[in-house]
Structures are given as structure tokens and as C-alpha cells.
Design a protein around this motif. Structure first.
Motif, short mmCIF file in Angstrom:
data_model
loop_
_atom_site.label_atom_id
_atom_site.label_comp_id
_atom_site.label_asym_id
_atom_site.label_seq_id
_atom_site.Cartn_x
_atom_site.Cartn_y
_atom_site.Cartn_z
N ARG A 92 0.86 -1.44 -0.11
CA ARG A 92 -0.08 -0.01 -0.01
C ARG A 92 0.82 1.14 0.10
O ARG A 92 0.74 2.33 -0.55
N ARG A 93 2.09 1.12 0.80
CA ARG A 93 2.82 2.31 0.77
C ARG A 93 3.43 2.74 -0.49
O ARG A 93 3.66 3.68 -1.11
N LEU A 94 3.79 1.70 -1.30
CA LEU A 94 4.34 2.03 -2.61
C LEU A 94 3.14 2.35 -3.69
O LEU A 94 3.48 3.38 -4.44
N ASN A 95 2.08 2.05 -3.38
CA ASN A 95 0.84 2.60 -4.25
C ASN A 95 0.99 3.93 -3.76
O ASN A 95 0.68 4.68 -5.04
N LEU A 96 0.76 4.26 -2.78
CA LEU A 96 0.55 5.69 -2.34
C LEU A 96 1.65 6.48 -2.64
O LEU A 96 1.43 8.01 -3.31
N ALA A 97 2.92 6.07 -2.51
CA ALA A 97 4.03 7.00 -3.18
C ALA A 97 4.10 7.42 -4.60
O ALA A 97 4.24 8.35 -4.96
N ILE A 98 3.89 6.17 -5.08
CA ILE A 98 4.08 6.40 -6.88
C ILE A 98 2.85 6.93 -7.13
O ILE A 98 2.60 8.10 -8.01
N GLY A 99 1.82 6.93 -6.59
CA GLY A 99 0.40 7.56 -6.93
C GLY A 99 0.60 9.11 -6.58
O GLY A 99 0.07 9.83 -7.42
N ASN A 100 0.85 9.54 -5.44
CA ASN A 100 1.12 11.06 -5.21
C ASN A 100 2.42 11.58 -6.09
O ASN A 100 1.96 12.84 -6.76
N LEU A 101 3.57 10.69 -6.33
CA LEU A 101 4.61 11.48 -7.07
C LEU A 101 3.90 11.71 -8.56
O LEU A 101 4.20 12.76 -9.18
N SER A 102 3.29 10.62 -9.18
CA SER A 102 2.89 10.70 -10.53
C SER A 102 2.00 11.74 -10.35
O SER A 102 1.74 12.65 -11.49
N GLY A 103 1.01 12.00 -9.56
CA GLY A 103 -0.06 12.86 -9.60
C GLY A 103 0.41 14.40 -9.73
O GLY A 103 0.07 15.30 -10.23
N PHE A 104 1.41 14.63 -8.92
CA PHE A 104 1.90 15.88 -8.91
C PHE A 104 2.70 16.24 -10.14
O PHE A 104 2.45 17.55 -10.58
N LEU A 105 3.18 15.42 -10.81
CA LEU A 105 3.91 15.49 -11.83
C LEU A 105 2.75 15.85 -13.38
O LEU A 105 3.22 16.47 -14.23
N ILE A 106 1.80 15.43 -13.06
CA ILE A 106 0.86 15.77 -14.10
C ILE A 106 -0.32 16.54 -13.53
O ILE A 106 -1.29 17.10 -14.26
N GLY A 107 0.00 17.37 -12.43
CA GLY A 107 -1.05 18.23 -11.90
C GLY A 107 -2.59 17.52 -11.53
O GLY A 107 -3.54 18.13 -11.59
N LEU A 108 -2.56 16.19 -11.12
CA LEU A 108 -3.88 15.75 -10.70
C LEU A 108 -3.49 15.27 -9.18
O LEU A 108 -2.95 14.04 -9.08
N PRO A 109 -4.09 15.90 -8.11
CA PRO A 109 -4.16 15.41 -6.77
C PRO A 109 -4.65 13.87 -6.75
O PRO A 109 -5.71 13.63 -7.13
N TYR A 110 -3.66 13.08 -5.98
CA TYR A 110 -3.90 11.60 -6.16
C TYR A 110 -5.32 11.31 -5.27
O TYR A 110 -6.12 10.56 -5.77
N ASP A 111 -5.36 11.89 -4.07
CA ASP A 111 -6.52 11.29 -3.05
C ASP A 111 -7.90 11.89 -3.83
O ASP A 111 -8.90 11.11 -3.91
N TYR A 112 -7.74 13.03 -4.58
CA TYR A 112 -9.02 13.42 -5.30
C TYR A 112 -9.32 12.63 -6.36
O TYR A 112 -10.41 12.30 -6.55
N TYR A 113 -8.03 12.17 -7.11
CA TYR A 113 -8.49 11.31 -8.17
C TYR A 113 -9.15 10.23 -7.81
O TYR A 113 -9.95 9.69 -8.38
#
Length: 320
Positions: A92-113
Motif C-alpha cells: 500500500r505504501r508503494l501505491n501511495l508513494a508512486i500515486g502521489n509522485l505521478s499525480g504531482f507531475l501531471i497536476g492531478l491530486p492523487y486522493d482527489y482522483y
């Protein structure tokens, strides 16, 4: 985001036994790491090449690489999507880490998405409840349609929403429950702060590097990402069955790699707990049940463009 149960109206081919489905749902840190490292490795490699060429020969010589970098960065949307399902990794930690990093890079907040996408899976192709049909541009002319396919309005819209959440502290979209609104505000403020710090750092260093290896490529990449996303549901049935409301598109290996196997989109919607690396096996089992089968993204884009043109009277639209 909690995994969405299998489509209650999905056919159950004889070969897809509970035991087989359980095996297909096995998550893998190794598979997730391999796909993540290859995707990010390509971005870092092309970005470094742009930087070297720009610094030694001038920016103009690096321009041909910007669309390549753009497609790679824009398709980090797929990393956000897969980690939103918590299927990219077993951790789960890896999912959250990569999700937030990728979301930041494309301007799409992860939790919101995650919340947005959960609602999309619950109400796929429901004109009144699917957020992908509610938000986004509603083209009513050829010009508006071309702008919609550029993806720029979608990027501007999500950045505008991010800033609204960060500045006002208010979240009003219906797919964010009251108990999660504070989290979405904190996330928006964290993303906005990160962007502001990067901007200030670039100004302080008198550097336009991030503009050339990240911002401009991201915008260019939307020209490919947006038609790809429109192919997933546009023109499909307004029904509960994933085998009728979603399209699988047959394409090349490089696109499957870039899109984390999401061209198998019917398979994903019917069984969203199956991770990206197992979708080819799932496809081999359920292939005969799929109604909408795209033969390449060029052909499907022609079809979706024609579908949108038919909707210029404003009766119904599909968006992502």
C-alpha cells in the motif's frame, strides 16, 4: 480507494473460475517496480537528453524530443490510475508513494482522483452520476471539439479546481464526501506549495530547465493522451455492464507498455481488482464477451470524433 467489486452484470466465462480469478488478482511489487522504473527511467533519460542538447547546442535542437517526453509524462496518468486501484503494487505504501509522485507531475491530486475514479467505476456511462460525463468541455462546434481533443482545457480545469480547493478551503463536488473534504484541501495546498517552490527555485536559479523537460512536454503530451482517454467509453452503451459500456482497443506493445495495459479497458472495468500485468491473461479468457472492440487508436479516434460531432445538439456527451 477501495477496490470496486466485479461488475454485477458481467458475464462469467466458464474458464474464469473463482480460483483463476483469485490468481489473476495477485498483486506484485516486482511487476509494479519494473513498470514504474521503466516508465520513469524513460522520462529521466529523455529529460536528461533534452537538457544536454539544449545546453550544448541550443533549445531549438532539443524541440523534436519534447513531444516524446510529453507523451511519457502525460501517460503517468496511468500510474496514478493503477495506484488509485491499489493494484500497481502489493505494498500500500508503494501505491501511495508512486500515486502521489505521478499525480504531482501531471497536476492531478492523487486522493482527489481516487474519489473521482471510484465514482466513475460505480456509475460508468450514467449521464447523471458518472463524473467523467459531468465535468469537462461540452464541444458544440468543430473548433470546440478540436480544443477538447487537445486536452488543454482538461488540464486547465483540474489545476483551477486544485487552486480553488487550496485557496478557498472548500470542496463542493459531489463525489467527495464531507468526511474527506479536509484531506482534499490539505492535499491541494501541498501540491500548490510544491509547484510554488519549484517556480521560485527556477526563478532564483535563472533556469528554464523545468519548462523544457516537464511543463511544455506535459502540455504537448495531452494531444495523445486525450484521444486515448476518449476511446475508453465514448460511443459505448449507457448500461451497467462493463462488457457493453466500455471499449477495448487492440494496439501495439509499446502502447500497452505506455498505458499500463489499459487498452484492455473492458477487462479492467469488469474486474477492476485484476492488476495491470494480469490483464492480457484476463483478456484471453473474456475476449468473446466484449462488444466494443477498437482496431487501433487512429480508427477509434475517427469514430469518437464522429460521435461527438453527432452530439452537437447538446443531448449527450462523454468526457474524461
Amino acid at each position: 480507494m477501495t477496490d470496486v467489486p466485479s461488475d454485477e452484470f458481467a458475464p462469467r466465462p466458464k474458464l474464469l473460475t473463482p480460483q483463476v480469478l483469485q490468481q489473476l488478482c495477485t498483486r506484485s511489487n516486482a511487476q509494479g517496480a519494473l513498470r514504474t522504473l521503466s516508465h520513469y527511467g524513460a522520462i529521466i533519460g529523455v529529460g536528461a537528453l533534452i537538457g544536454v542538447i539544449a545546453s550544448t547546442h541550443g533549445v531549438l535542437w532539443a524541440l523534436p524530443l519534447l513531444p516524446v517526453q510529453g507523451v511519457l509524462i502525460a501517460f503517468l496518468f496511468m500510474a496514478v490510475h493503477e495506484t488509485a486501484h491499489k493494484t500497481a503494487f502489493d505494498s500500500r505504501r508503494l501505491n501511495l508513494a508512486i500515486g502521489n509522485l505521478s499525480g504531482f507531475l501531471i497536476g492531478l491530486p492523487y486522493d482527489y482522483y481516487c474519489l473521482f475514479h471510484w465514482e466513475h467505476h460505480r456509475h460508468t456511462q450514467d449521464p447523471l452520476r458518472d463524473p467523467e460525463l459531468i465535468v469537462g468541455p461540452k464541444p458544440r462546434s468543430e473548433t470546440q471539439l478540436a480544443i477538447a481533443y487537445s486536452g488543454l482545457l482538461q488540464v486547465a480545469g483540474r489545476l483551477r479546481l486544485l487552486l480553488k480547493h487550496a485557496v478557498t478551503g472548500k470542496v463542493t463536488v459531489p463525489w467527495v464526501p464531507a468526511g474527506r473534504r479536509a484531506t482534499i484541501v490539505r492535499e491541494a495546498r501541498a501540491y500548490a506549495t510544491g509547484y510554488a517552490l519549484l517556480l521560485l527555485g527556477s526563478v532564483a536559479l535563472h533556469s528554464a530547465l523545468l519548462l523544457w523537460i516537464w511543463v511544455l512536454p506535459l502540455l504537448l503530451g495531452q494531444l495523445i493522451l486525450r484521444p486515448y482517454l476518449y476511446a475508453e467509453h465514448t460511443g459505448c452503451d449507457h448500461t451497467r455492464s462493463a462488457f457493453h459500456n466500455t471499449r477495448t482497443t487492440f494496439t501495439t506493445r509499446i502502447v500497452h507498455w505506455l498505458a499500463w495495459n489499459m487498452p484492455y479497458h473492458v477487462e479492467h472495468h469488469a474486474y477492476p481488482a485484476v492488476p495491470f500485468h494480469a490483464l492480457p491473461k484476463l483478456h484471453a479468457i473474456v475476449d468473446g464477451e466484449i462488444k466494443y472492440r477498437g482496431q487501433g487508436y487512429v480508427a477509434v479516434t475517427r469514430h469518437t470524433w464522429a460521435w461527438f460531432r453527432d452530439q452537437f445538439d447538446g443531448t449527450k456527451f462523454g468526457s474524461k
